[in-house]
Write an enzyme that holds these catalytic residues in place. Structure first.
Site, PDB file in Angstrom:
ATOM      1  N   HIS A  95       0.888  -1.069   0.003  1.00  0.00           N
ATOM      2  CA  HIS A  95      -0.069   0.045  -0.053  1.00  0.00           C
ATOM      3  C   HIS A  95       0.785   1.087   0.047  1.00  0.00           C
ATOM      4  O   HIS A  95       0.499   2.310  -0.764  1.00  0.00           O
ATOM      5  CB  HIS A  95      -0.788   0.074   1.155  1.00  0.00           C
ATOM      6  CG  HIS A  95      -2.054  -0.786   1.353  1.00  0.00           C
ATOM      7  ND1 HIS A  95      -2.091  -1.689   2.527  1.00  0.00           N
ATOM      8  CD2 HIS A  95      -3.032  -1.228   0.379  1.00  0.00           C
ATOM      9  CE1 HIS A  95      -3.133  -2.291   2.510  1.00  0.00           C
ATOM     10  NE2 HIS A  95      -3.651  -2.513   0.941  1.00  0.00           N
ATOM     11  N   LYS A 116     -17.706  -6.201   7.925  1.00  0.00           N
ATOM     12  CA  LYS A 116     -16.581  -7.120   8.279  1.00  0.00           C
ATOM     13  C   LYS A 116     -16.075  -6.836   9.607  1.00  0.00           C
ATOM     14  O   LYS A 116     -16.384  -5.942  10.294  1.00  0.00           O
ATOM     15  CB  LYS A 116     -15.404  -6.422   7.328  1.00  0.00           C
ATOM     16  CG  LYS A 116     -15.067  -7.003   5.906  1.00  0.00           C
ATOM     17  CD  LYS A 116     -14.004  -6.440   5.349  1.00  0.00           C
ATOM     18  CE  LYS A 116     -14.065  -6.858   3.748  1.00  0.00           C
ATOM     19  NZ  LYS A 116     -12.499  -6.277   3.217  1.00  0.00           N
ATOM     20  N   ARG A 151      -1.624  -5.949  -7.952  1.00  0.00           N
ATOM     21  CA  ARG A 151      -0.440  -6.895  -7.789  1.00  0.00           C
ATOM     22  C   ARG A 151      -0.189  -7.943  -8.981  1.00  0.00           C
ATOM     23  O   ARG A 151       0.969  -8.483  -9.079  1.00  0.00           O
ATOM     24  CB  ARG A 151      -0.395  -7.638  -6.527  1.00  0.00           C
ATOM     25  CG  ARG A 151      -0.371  -6.648  -5.149  1.00  0.00           C
ATOM     26  CD  ARG A 151      -0.918  -7.071  -4.070  1.00  0.00           C
ATOM     27  NE  ARG A 151      -2.406  -7.349  -4.224  1.00  0.00           N
ATOM     28  CZ  ARG A 151      -3.060  -7.780  -3.147  1.00  0.00           C
ATOM     29  NH1 ARG A 151      -2.813  -7.610  -1.967  1.00  0.00           N
ATOM     30  NH2 ARG A 151      -4.464  -8.004  -3.463  1.00  0.00           N
ATOM     31  N   SER A 161      -3.131  -7.567   3.146  1.00  0.00           N
ATOM     32  CA  SER A 161      -3.430  -7.542   4.544  1.00  0.00           C
ATOM     33  C   SER A 161      -3.896  -8.757   5.113  1.00  0.00           C
ATOM     34  O   SER A 161      -3.552  -9.106   5.968  1.00  0.00           O
ATOM     35  CB  SER A 161      -4.476  -6.366   4.553  1.00  0.00           C
ATOM     36  OG  SER A 161      -4.051  -5.263   3.933  1.00  0.00           O
TER      37      SER A 161
END
Ligand code: PNS
Length: 162
Positions: free
Chosen positions: A17, A41, A92, A130
């Site tokens: 990030h 979440k 990514r 993450s």
């Protein structure tokens, strides 16, 4: 002024990030790192912890034209509120591209005046997620210096002590 919004969960912020923010900060005048408050979440780090970790990571890296905010609801609405005409997303891998392209098109349908820009992290950081960091923490790993900034390392260590 060219303002760009970098939305995400950042649970926690990673070195990947941070690469994306550093690169964006050189392209745009101002970056708003926007943490989504997602009631669906169950995060490892609270919103407050994430906010502090991101602010400290930006300071550690001397990125002075980025700030961190929290939002709820649609990313495009947050972008409009901040005056951002660009949404930044990290990319990514080809797998990321598939999901990110869908998100990009959905956001375009919602607000065609706001465009998504994809920025890859540096190559060493393309494997960092993450979710992997959270998994490693859950398995008791604290030596995650290759994954997260110093400020997150400190937070992980203090969390583990408790
Ligand atoms: O870090 P993440 O979890 O990959 O970030 C995902 C995020 C927060 C960018 C995405 O879930 C999002 O934009 N949520 C807000 C709701 C929204 O705008 N949905 C429409 C786009 S599909």
């Amino acid at each position: 002024m060219k303002i760009a919004l970098y939305p995400g969960s950042f649970d926690p912020i990673t070195l990947g990030h941070l690469d994306v923010i550093a690169a964006s900060a050189k392209i745009f005048d101002k970056i708003i790192v926007a943490i989504l408050r997602n009631p669906n979440k169950d995060p490892l780090f609270s919103i407050r912890e994430r906010l502090i970790m991101i602010a400290e990571a930006l300071a550690e890296k001397n990125i002075s034209n980025a700030e961190v905010k929290v939002f709820e609801g649609l990313t495009v609405d947050m972008a409009k509120k901040c005056g951002a005409k660009v949404i930044i997303r990290g990319l990514r891998s080809p797998a990321d591209y598939e999901t990110e392209l869908d998100m990009c098109f959905n956001n375009y349908q919602l607000a065609p005046e706001i465009r998504t820009v994809f920025i890859p992290p540096i190559q060493n950081h393309t494997h960092i997620r993450s979710s992997t960091v959270r998994e490693l923490i859950n398995f008791g790993k604290t030596d995650l210096g290759l994954y997260v900034p110093e400020t997150v390392l400190k937070k992980i260590k203090s969390k583990m002590k408790k």
